[in-house]
Design a protein around this motif. Sequence first.
Motif, mmCIF file in Angstrom:
data_model
loop_
_atom_site.group_PDB
_atom_site.id
_atom_site.type_symbol
_atom_site.label_atom_id
_atom_site.label_comp_id
_atom_site.label_asym_id
_atom_site.label_seq_id
_atom_site.Cartn_x
_atom_site.Cartn_y
_atom_site.Cartn_z
ATOM 1 N N ASP A 273 12.818 1.345 32.531
ATOM 2 C CA ASP A 273 13.498 2.236 31.842
ATOM 3 C C ASP A 273 14.998 1.748 31.645
ATOM 4 O O ASP A 273 15.556 1.721 30.479
ATOM 5 C CB ASP A 273 13.738 3.519 32.200
ATOM 6 N N ARG A 274 15.832 1.503 32.787
ATOM 7 C CA ARG A 274 17.169 0.969 32.786
ATOM 8 C C ARG A 274 17.387 -0.244 32.056
ATOM 9 O O ARG A 274 18.311 -0.540 31.408
ATOM 10 C CB ARG A 274 17.931 0.897 34.168
ATOM 11 N N ARG A 275 16.343 -1.278 32.384
ATOM 12 C CA ARG A 275 16.410 -2.441 31.236
ATOM 13 C C ARG A 275 16.248 -2.256 29.991
ATOM 14 O O ARG A 275 16.942 -2.727 29.087
ATOM 15 C CB ARG A 275 15.442 -3.643 32.062
ATOM 16 N N CYS A 276 15.415 -1.344 29.702
ATOM 17 C CA CYS A 276 15.361 -1.197 28.279
ATOM 18 C C CYS A 276 16.619 -0.533 27.538
ATOM 19 O O CYS A 276 16.885 -0.801 26.530
ATOM 20 C CB CYS A 276 14.028 -0.240 27.924
ATOM 21 N N ASP A 277 17.238 0.553 28.452
ATOM 22 C CA ASP A 277 18.570 0.890 28.094
ATOM 23 C C ASP A 277 19.506 -0.224 27.944
ATOM 24 O O ASP A 277 20.357 0.058 26.769
ATOM 25 C CB ASP A 277 19.101 1.946 29.077
ATOM 26 N N LEU A 278 19.537 -1.227 28.562
ATOM 27 C CA LEU A 278 20.435 -2.233 28.313
ATOM 28 C C LEU A 278 20.287 -3.016 27.298
ATOM 29 O O LEU A 278 21.347 -3.353 26.421
ATOM 30 C CB LEU A 278 20.438 -3.313 29.620
ATOM 31 N N ILE A 279 18.914 -3.357 26.721
ATOM 32 C CA ILE A 279 18.805 -3.986 25.659
ATOM 33 C C ILE A 279 18.998 -2.899 24.387
ATOM 34 O O ILE A 279 19.528 -3.359 23.490
ATOM 35 C CB ILE A 279 17.095 -4.147 25.410
ATOM 36 N N GLY A 280 18.727 -1.810 24.514
ATOM 37 C CA GLY A 280 19.101 -0.782 23.313
ATOM 38 C C GLY A 280 20.683 -0.632 23.276
ATOM 39 O O GLY A 280 21.011 -0.683 22.234
ATOM 40 N N GLU A 281 21.305 -0.853 24.152
ATOM 41 C CA GLU A 281 23.076 -0.916 24.106
ATOM 42 C C GLU A 281 23.596 -2.134 23.574
ATOM 43 O O GLU A 281 24.327 -2.179 22.664
ATOM 44 C CB GLU A 281 23.556 -0.796 25.471
ATOM 45 N N ALA A 282 22.696 -3.133 23.880
ATOM 46 C CA ALA A 282 23.236 -4.401 23.306
ATOM 47 C C ALA A 282 22.824 -4.961 21.988
ATOM 48 O O ALA A 282 23.863 -5.105 21.068
ATOM 49 C CB ALA A 282 22.475 -5.578 24.111
ATOM 50 N N ASN A 291 16.445 -14.798 23.303
ATOM 51 C CA ASN A 291 17.057 -15.758 23.836
ATOM 52 C C ASN A 291 18.307 -15.038 24.295
ATOM 53 O O ASN A 291 19.140 -15.163 25.354
ATOM 54 C CB ASN A 291 17.286 -17.179 23.279
ATOM 55 N N ASP A 292 19.189 -14.244 23.170
ATOM 56 C CA ASP A 292 20.244 -13.716 23.288
ATOM 57 C C ASP A 292 20.138 -12.677 24.392
ATOM 58 O O ASP A 292 21.419 -12.482 24.985
ATOM 59 C CB ASP A 292 20.748 -13.162 22.273
ATOM 60 N N LEU A 293 19.324 -11.923 24.317
ATOM 61 C CA LEU A 293 19.071 -10.855 25.343
ATOM 62 C C LEU A 293 18.872 -11.110 26.737
ATOM 63 O O LEU A 293 18.978 -10.460 27.709
ATOM 64 C CB LEU A 293 17.903 -9.958 24.798
ATOM 65 N N VAL A 294 18.112 -12.389 27.052
ATOM 66 C CA VAL A 294 17.799 -12.826 28.310
ATOM 67 C C VAL A 294 19.465 -12.550 29.426
ATOM 68 O O VAL A 294 19.088 -12.050 30.575
ATOM 69 C CB VAL A 294 17.632 -14.281 28.926
ATOM 70 N N PRO A 295 20.411 -13.102 29.029
ATOM 71 C CA PRO A 295 21.543 -12.626 30.052
ATOM 72 C C PRO A 295 21.910 -11.180 29.947
ATOM 73 O O PRO A 295 22.691 -10.762 31.155
ATOM 74 C CB PRO A 295 22.793 -13.723 29.506
ATOM 75 N N VAL A 296 21.754 -10.355 29.159
ATOM 76 C CA VAL A 296 21.865 -9.052 29.201
ATOM 77 C C VAL A 296 20.985 -8.392 30.180
ATOM 78 O O VAL A 296 21.441 -7.586 31.144
ATOM 79 C CB VAL A 296 21.678 -8.477 27.898
ATOM 80 N N VAL A 297 19.799 -8.921 30.369
ATOM 81 C CA VAL A 297 18.936 -8.249 31.396
ATOM 82 C C VAL A 297 18.965 -9.102 32.630
ATOM 83 O O VAL A 297 18.839 -8.318 33.685
ATOM 84 C CB VAL A 297 17.319 -8.253 30.758
ATOM 85 N N PHE A 298 19.334 -10.105 32.669
ATOM 86 C CA PHE A 298 19.169 -11.172 33.853
ATOM 87 C C PHE A 298 20.889 -11.973 33.889
ATOM 88 O O PHE A 298 20.891 -12.845 33.354
ATOM 89 C CB PHE A 298 18.098 -12.185 33.827
ATOM 90 N N PRO A 299 21.745 -11.242 34.173
ATOM 91 C CA PRO A 299 23.028 -11.802 34.068
ATOM 92 C C PRO A 299 23.402 -12.859 34.990
ATOM 93 O O PRO A 299 24.341 -13.651 34.790
ATOM 94 C CB PRO A 299 23.984 -10.630 34.623
ATOM 95 N N ARG A 300 22.660 -13.355 35.983
ATOM 96 C CA ARG A 300 22.977 -14.125 36.967
ATOM 97 C C ARG A 300 22.515 -15.725 36.313
ATOM 98 O O ARG A 300 21.908 -15.488 35.356
ATOM 99 C CB ARG A 300 22.050 -14.316 38.153
ATOM 100 N N GLU A 301 23.085 -16.817 36.997
ATOM 101 C CA GLU A 301 22.697 -18.120 36.561
ATOM 102 C C GLU A 301 20.892 -18.284 36.662
ATOM 103 O O GLU A 301 20.647 -18.007 38.058
ATOM 104 C CB GLU A 301 23.604 -19.195 37.078
ATOM 105 N N LEU A 302 20.518 -18.962 35.797
ATOM 106 C CA LEU A 302 18.828 -19.160 36.136
ATOM 107 C C LEU A 302 18.734 -20.748 36.120
ATOM 108 O O LEU A 302 19.253 -21.450 35.163
ATOM 109 C CB LEU A 302 18.203 -18.528 35.194
ATOM 110 N N ASP A 303 17.721 -21.191 36.762
ATOM 111 C CA ASP A 303 17.242 -22.481 36.757
ATOM 112 C C ASP A 303 16.153 -22.576 35.558
ATOM 113 O O ASP A 303 15.674 -21.559 35.190
ATOM 114 C CB ASP A 303 16.724 -23.463 38.042
#
Length: 351
Positions: A273-282, A291-303
């Motif tokens: 639910d919190r992750r959906c809220d982050l997307i809704g705010e963005a 692709n724009d939303l990936v760093p919103v949900v996963f803000p850390r560096e990803l391989d």
Amino acid sequence: MTNIQFPYPEPPAFGKLLDIAPGIMWMRLPLPFRLDHVNIYLIEDGDGWCVLDAGIWDQRTIDLWEAVLAGPLAGSRLTRLIVTHHHPDHIGLAGWLCRRAEIPLLTSQTAYLACANLSLAPGSPQDRQFHDFYINHGTTREVADQMGTHGLDYLRMVSPLPNTFLRLLSRDMITIGARRFRILTGDGHAPEQVMLYCDEDQLFFPADQVIAKISPNVSVWPNEPDGDPLGHFVRTARRIRDNLPDDVLVLPGHQLPFTGLHARCSELVEHHDRRCDLIGEAVRAGPMTVNDLVPVVFPRELDLHQFGFAFSETLAHVNRMLRRGELTRTAGPDGIVRYAASGRRKAEDDI
């Protein structure tokens, strides 16, 4: 996590066996990823041991299994292998182990067929559909090319499956040694994921459906781009919470065994639910691609390996929000799909 307790705070070393209940042994096998292990369980089965999950197909895992079979299990026999789902860290070594120990494979039909389709059909990730899946959701062509060639390499870490298997279905009862287990199945992390529940001894093996400190990956993949695995996952979490006792010993596919099942199921629902809220705010600031939303949900560096999971899990949340009426979807002249806030949310009966 105040209601969650860990009765076995130290896991066994890789390839070592730890007694955690009468006739139940816990073993860990390594994985070459950030999540660096998978839990394997052995359940006493008459004069032998039933194995729950097999590990990934690589030489290190094979060597550890050989050491276990020649060491602590020398003089014992394996009776059968139950595989919970089609992900390579669980089914990867199934074919090898069934042939090595001359034992049958038991799993869900979905796990067997999904593994044969995804992991044992190595050309499929290069199909145009897979490439376009990433492009249409906003990645660069370079990333899409990498995802189509190397991003899903782990899917190939699977030995050839046995030609036959015994299908396990939800509500089946299975006898393993002196215990009777009810077969449950869950969805969201993997379709028709097999779970075992022993009411008499209050033992619950949820595989990757419920894990103590991490949220199981819930992803949309190119072969079902409009799917709603997050809805399936949330329904399963609520069904487990509402139908199993809270004081069971939970023996998951990763991390530590724990108690406090109901609290953990509720936490998982709230987490998404919190992750959906982050997307809704963005998206209130304007339309965005997955692709724009990936760093919103996963803000850390990803391989690349982590990005594939993060991208697909972000899309799972987007698809859930589309179903609930919270987002709208449009495709521009460039074919890129973008999502915007709808300003409303549909009422739902069960999710």
